[in-house]
Motif scaffolding. Structure first.
Motif, mmCIF file in Angstrom:
data_model
loop_
_atom_site.group_PDB
_atom_site.id
_atom_site.type_symbol
_atom_site.label_atom_id
_atom_site.label_comp_id
_atom_site.label_asym_id
_atom_site.label_seq_id
_atom_site.Cartn_x
_atom_site.Cartn_y
_atom_site.Cartn_z
ATOM 1 N N ARG A 3 0.854 -1.176 0.000
ATOM 2 C CA ARG A 3 0.000 0.000 0.000
ATOM 3 C C ARG A 3 0.890 1.226 0.000
ATOM 4 O O ARG A 3 1.872 1.286 0.704
ATOM 5 C CB ARG A 3 -0.857 0.019 1.257
ATOM 6 C CG ARG A 3 -1.954 -0.995 1.245
ATOM 7 C CD ARG A 3 -2.691 -0.878 2.554
ATOM 8 N NE ARG A 3 -1.752 -1.074 3.638
ATOM 9 C CZ ARG A 3 -1.566 -2.242 4.224
ATOM 10 N NH1 ARG A 3 -2.237 -3.281 3.840
ATOM 11 N NH2 ARG A 3 -0.707 -2.364 5.204
ATOM 12 N N LYS A 7 1.140 5.353 6.570
ATOM 13 C CA LYS A 7 2.394 5.737 7.209
ATOM 14 C C LYS A 7 3.120 4.512 7.746
ATOM 15 O O LYS A 7 4.331 4.443 7.767
ATOM 16 C CB LYS A 7 2.098 6.680 8.383
ATOM 17 C CG LYS A 7 1.714 8.070 7.984
ATOM 18 C CD LYS A 7 1.266 8.862 9.204
ATOM 19 C CE LYS A 7 -0.228 8.731 9.381
ATOM 20 N NZ LYS A 7 -0.760 9.404 10.548
ATOM 21 N N LEU A 8 2.284 3.560 8.188
ATOM 22 C CA LEU A 8 2.807 2.420 8.904
ATOM 23 C C LEU A 8 3.643 1.492 8.028
ATOM 24 O O LEU A 8 4.713 1.049 8.400
ATOM 25 C CB LEU A 8 1.612 1.647 9.468
ATOM 26 C CG LEU A 8 1.916 0.436 10.317
ATOM 27 C CD1 LEU A 8 2.287 0.892 11.696
ATOM 28 C CD2 LEU A 8 0.704 -0.460 10.357
ATOM 29 N N GLU A 56 -11.347 -6.653 6.025
ATOM 30 C CA GLU A 56 -11.196 -5.765 7.180
ATOM 31 C C GLU A 56 -10.079 -4.763 6.920
ATOM 32 O O GLU A 56 -10.182 -3.598 7.286
ATOM 33 C CB GLU A 56 -10.870 -6.571 8.445
ATOM 34 C CG GLU A 56 -11.864 -7.660 8.769
ATOM 35 C CD GLU A 56 -13.031 -7.185 9.618
ATOM 36 O OE1 GLU A 56 -13.214 -5.966 9.747
ATOM 37 O OE2 GLU A 56 -13.761 -8.055 10.130
ATOM 38 N N ASP A 57 -9.024 -5.238 6.299
ATOM 39 C CA ASP A 57 -7.918 -4.352 5.973
ATOM 40 C C ASP A 57 -8.391 -3.269 5.016
ATOM 41 O O ASP A 57 -8.105 -2.084 5.183
ATOM 42 C CB ASP A 57 -6.796 -5.173 5.325
ATOM 43 C CG ASP A 57 -5.565 -4.348 5.046
ATOM 44 O OD1 ASP A 57 -4.865 -4.024 6.007
ATOM 45 O OD2 ASP A 57 -5.329 -4.001 3.873
ATOM 46 N N LEU A 59 -11.470 -2.144 4.554
ATOM 47 C CA LEU A 59 -12.386 -1.216 5.225
ATOM 48 C C LEU A 59 -11.635 -0.273 6.157
ATOM 49 O O LEU A 59 -11.917 0.918 6.222
ATOM 50 C CB LEU A 59 -13.433 -1.990 6.026
ATOM 51 C CG LEU A 59 -14.423 -2.828 5.214
ATOM 52 C CD1 LEU A 59 -15.300 -3.648 6.141
ATOM 53 C CD2 LEU A 59 -15.273 -1.935 4.340
ATOM 54 N N ALA A 60 -10.655 -0.833 6.888
ATOM 55 C CA ALA A 60 -9.920 -0.004 7.847
ATOM 56 C C ALA A 60 -9.123 1.067 7.128
ATOM 57 O O ALA A 60 -8.999 2.185 7.600
ATOM 58 C CB ALA A 60 -8.996 -0.879 8.684
ATOM 59 N N LYS A 61 -8.583 0.718 5.959
ATOM 60 C CA LYS A 61 -7.686 1.663 5.308
ATOM 61 C C LYS A 61 -8.384 2.640 4.372
ATOM 62 O O LYS A 61 -7.851 3.693 4.080
ATOM 63 C CB LYS A 61 -6.593 0.917 4.569
ATOM 64 C CG LYS A 61 -5.367 0.835 5.454
ATOM 65 C CD LYS A 61 -4.772 -0.504 5.546
ATOM 66 C CE LYS A 61 -3.945 -0.578 6.818
ATOM 67 N NZ LYS A 61 -3.551 -1.918 7.145
ATOM 68 N N ASN A 63 -11.797 3.532 4.735
ATOM 69 C CA ASN A 63 -12.968 4.159 5.342
ATOM 70 C C ASN A 63 -14.199 4.119 4.456
ATOM 71 O O ASN A 63 -14.959 5.076 4.384
ATOM 72 C CB ASN A 63 -12.671 5.623 5.694
ATOM 73 C CG ASN A 63 -11.790 5.715 6.891
ATOM 74 O OD1 ASN A 63 -11.954 4.948 7.842
ATOM 75 N ND2 ASN A 63 -10.838 6.629 6.865
ATOM 76 N N TYR B 174 -8.552 -0.358 14.631
ATOM 77 C CA TYR B 174 -9.100 -1.243 13.589
ATOM 78 C C TYR B 174 -7.999 -1.614 12.585
ATOM 79 O O TYR B 174 -7.851 -2.768 12.196
ATOM 80 C CB TYR B 174 -10.263 -0.526 12.898
ATOM 81 C CG TYR B 174 -11.038 -1.341 11.892
ATOM 82 C CD1 TYR B 174 -11.041 -2.735 11.913
ATOM 83 C CD2 TYR B 174 -11.805 -0.704 10.909
ATOM 84 C CE1 TYR B 174 -11.782 -3.463 10.995
ATOM 85 C CE2 TYR B 174 -12.547 -1.420 9.990
ATOM 86 C CZ TYR B 174 -12.524 -2.801 10.027
ATOM 87 O OH TYR B 174 -13.242 -3.508 9.110
ATOM 88 N N ALA B 178 -6.543 -5.258 11.695
ATOM 89 C CA ALA B 178 -6.471 -5.812 10.336
ATOM 90 C C ALA B 178 -5.043 -6.258 10.016
ATOM 91 O O ALA B 178 -4.824 -7.285 9.380
ATOM 92 C CB ALA B 178 -6.948 -4.779 9.326
#
Lengths: 178, 217
Positions: A3, A7-8, A56-57, A59-61, A63, B174, B178
Motif C-alpha cells: 500500500r 504511514k505504517l 477488514e484491511d 475497510l480499515a484503510k 474508510n 481497527y 487488520a
C-alpha cells in the motif's frame, strides 16, 4: 501487495516474487491433486480464506461506507484491485438488471510468466480471485459468485472476470448497522 | 488524553480481546487494633469492606492481605480463615492491606456479553429506522467509545471523560487489528486474540495518544 498511502507500512515486496510464489503454489497444487477441478476448487477456497480477512484491511484503510447498490460494489472492487495489485480493471458489460458485471483486465500480475501446458487447459489459473471476492463480500453480508469468461492464458485478448450478485445475507447484518 | 482500557467484541458478541492501559493503583496498608471499626463481608469470592468507611479504606475495596499474607476467597495462603483470624483478639495488632478490586477475565467476558444486547436495544429505541447502536456512553468518571465495523466487530475504548471524539483512535485500532491479527495466518477468526505484535503496537499507539494527543496518529 504494497500500500502506498499508509504511514505504517512502507515495506514492499517485489511483484516478481509475488508472481513466482503464486506460480509455485499452483504447480504444487497440480502435483498434489490429480484432478484439475479439485485444483480450481482449492484455489477458490484459499481465496475465500484470504478474502474474509482482507476485507477488514480494506475497510480499515479506505474508510468505505456500506454499498447501497451493486454499482457501488463494483467501484469498490475495482478500487481494491488497484490498492492491492496495482492493476486497473475496467468495469463493463452490465446486465439489464444491474446485478452482474465484468471486470476487464488488460494485464494480470498473476499470469505474467505463465504458459498453460496442454494437459491443463481446464485450469482456472487465477481462480483465487473468485474466492477472494466471495469471501470479502460475504463478510459485508452480500453473496456473490464470479467466474472467468475470457482468459489471456487461453488465447483471449483480455481477461474477463464476471461477477454476479446473488443475495444480501440479511440475517448476518449486525444490529445498529444500516 | 488518558485511555483506561480497550476491548474488542467479535461479530457473535464474545469478548475476544481486552487490554488495560492505565489503571491507577489504589492500595492502603494499615495496622489495626481490636476490635475492627468496619465490617467485612465475603461477596463474590472476595472479602470486601461493606460498612464503616474511614481514612483511605473505602466501602467496596477488597482485602488483599493480612500481615503480608495474601488471600484467595476468604482463605489465607497459610490455610487459615480470614474471619476467624480477625475475630480473635489475640491476633492483634494486625496489618491489613486494602485495594480497589480488579476485574477478573470472567467478569470482563460477562460484561462484554451484556453490552451486546444494550447496543441492540439502543438501536431499536431510535425514532428513525435503522439507527446506529451505542457510540458513546458517558459516566462521571469515564467515557466509553464504541465503533462497529461493517463486518460487525465492535471496538471499545474506555477513556477519561472529554469532549474529544475518539473516532481516529478507534480507526487506528481497527487498522492494527487488520494488520497484526487478521494477517497473522495462525489466528483463527472469532477466537481470542493472542498476538504479541498486536499487543506491542496497541501499547505504542496508546502511549503516543497519551503523550501527544490524537493529532498525529
Amino acid at each position: 501487495m504494497a500500500r502506498q498511502t499508509t504511514k505504517l507500512d512502507t515495506k514492499k515486496v517485489s511483484a516478481e516474487l509475488f508472481t513466482l510464489t503464486y506460480g509455485a503454489l499452483v504447480t504444487r497444487l497440480l502435483k498434489d491433486y490429480e484432478n484439475i477441478d479439485d485444483v480450481n476448487k482449492q484455489l477458490e477456497r484459499m481465496g475465500y480464506n484470504i478474502g474474509i480477512r482482507l476485507i477488514e484491511d480494506f475497510l480499515a484503510k479506505t474508510n468505505c461506507g456500506r454499498c447501497y447498490d451493486f454499482r457501488d460494489t463494483a467501484e469498490k472492487i475495482q478500487l481494491a484491485f488497484r490498492t492491492y495489485l496495482g492493476v486497473f480493471p475496467q468495469v463493463s458489460n452490465w446486465s439489464a438488471a444491474n446485478d452482474e458485471f465484468s471486470l476487464l483486465f488488460d494485464n494480470n500480475p498473476l499470469t505474467e510468466f505463465v504458459e498453460l501446458p496442454d494437459h491443463c487447459l481446464n485450469l482456472k489459473y487465477s481462480n483465487i480471485f473468485a474466492g477472494i471476492l466471495r469471501g470479502a463480500c460475504e463478510m459485508v453480508q452480500m453473496e456473490v459468485t464470479s467466474w472467468f469468461v475470457q482468459d489471456q492464458l487461453k488465447g483471449d485478448n483480455i481477461t474477463e472476470l464476471r461477477i454476479k450478485f446473488i443475495k444480501k445475507l440479511e440475517d448476518a447484518i449486525p444490529v445498529g448497522e444500516d | 488524553m488518558i485511555v483506561y482500557s480497550v476491548y474488542i467484541v467479535s461479530k457473535s458478541g464474545g469478548l475476544i480481546f481486552n487490554y488495560d492501559h492505565t489503571v491507577s493503583k489504589v492500595e492502603v496498608e494499615q495496622t489495626f487494633s481490636y476490635p475492627l471499626e468496619f465490617k467485612l463481608v465475603n461477596e463474590n469470592k472476595r472479602v470486601i469492606v461493606s460498612f464503616g468507611q474511614r481514612d483511605g479504606i473505602i466501602v467496596g475495596h477488597v482485602l488483599m492481605s493480612v500481615n503480608g499474607i495474601s488471600l484467595t476467597g476468604q482463605q489465607l495462603d497459610d490455610g487459615k480463615d480470614v474471619f476467624e483470624v480477625l475475630e480473635n483478639s489475640e491476633n492483634y495488632p494486625v496489618s491489613l492491606k486494602f485495594g480497589r478490586p480488579k476485574m477478573t477475565t470472567n467478569e470482563k467476558i460477562f460484561l462484554a456479553s451484556m453490552f451486546y444486547p444494550l447496543f441492540a436495544i439502543a438501536s431499536q429505541l431510535s425514532p428513525e429506522p435503522k439507527s446506529s447502536g451505542i457510540e458513546i456512553l458517558e459516566t462521571d468518571t469515564f467515557k466509553l467509545h464504541c465503533f462497529q465495523t461493517l463486518t460487525g466487530v465492535k471496538f471499545m475504548v474506555v477513556a477519561e471523560p472529554t469532549d474529544i471524539k475518539l473516532d481516529v483512535l478507534l480507526n487506528r485500532i481497527y487498522e492494527l487489528y487488520a494488520d497484526y491479527v487478521l494477517k497473522n495466518p495462525f489466528y483463527s477468526l472469532e477466537m481470542p486474540i493472542r498476538c504479541e505484535l498486536f499487543d506491542q503496537n496497541l501499547q505504542l499507539l496508546l502511549e503516543q495518544v497519551e503523550k501527544s494527543g490524537l493529532a498525529n496518529i
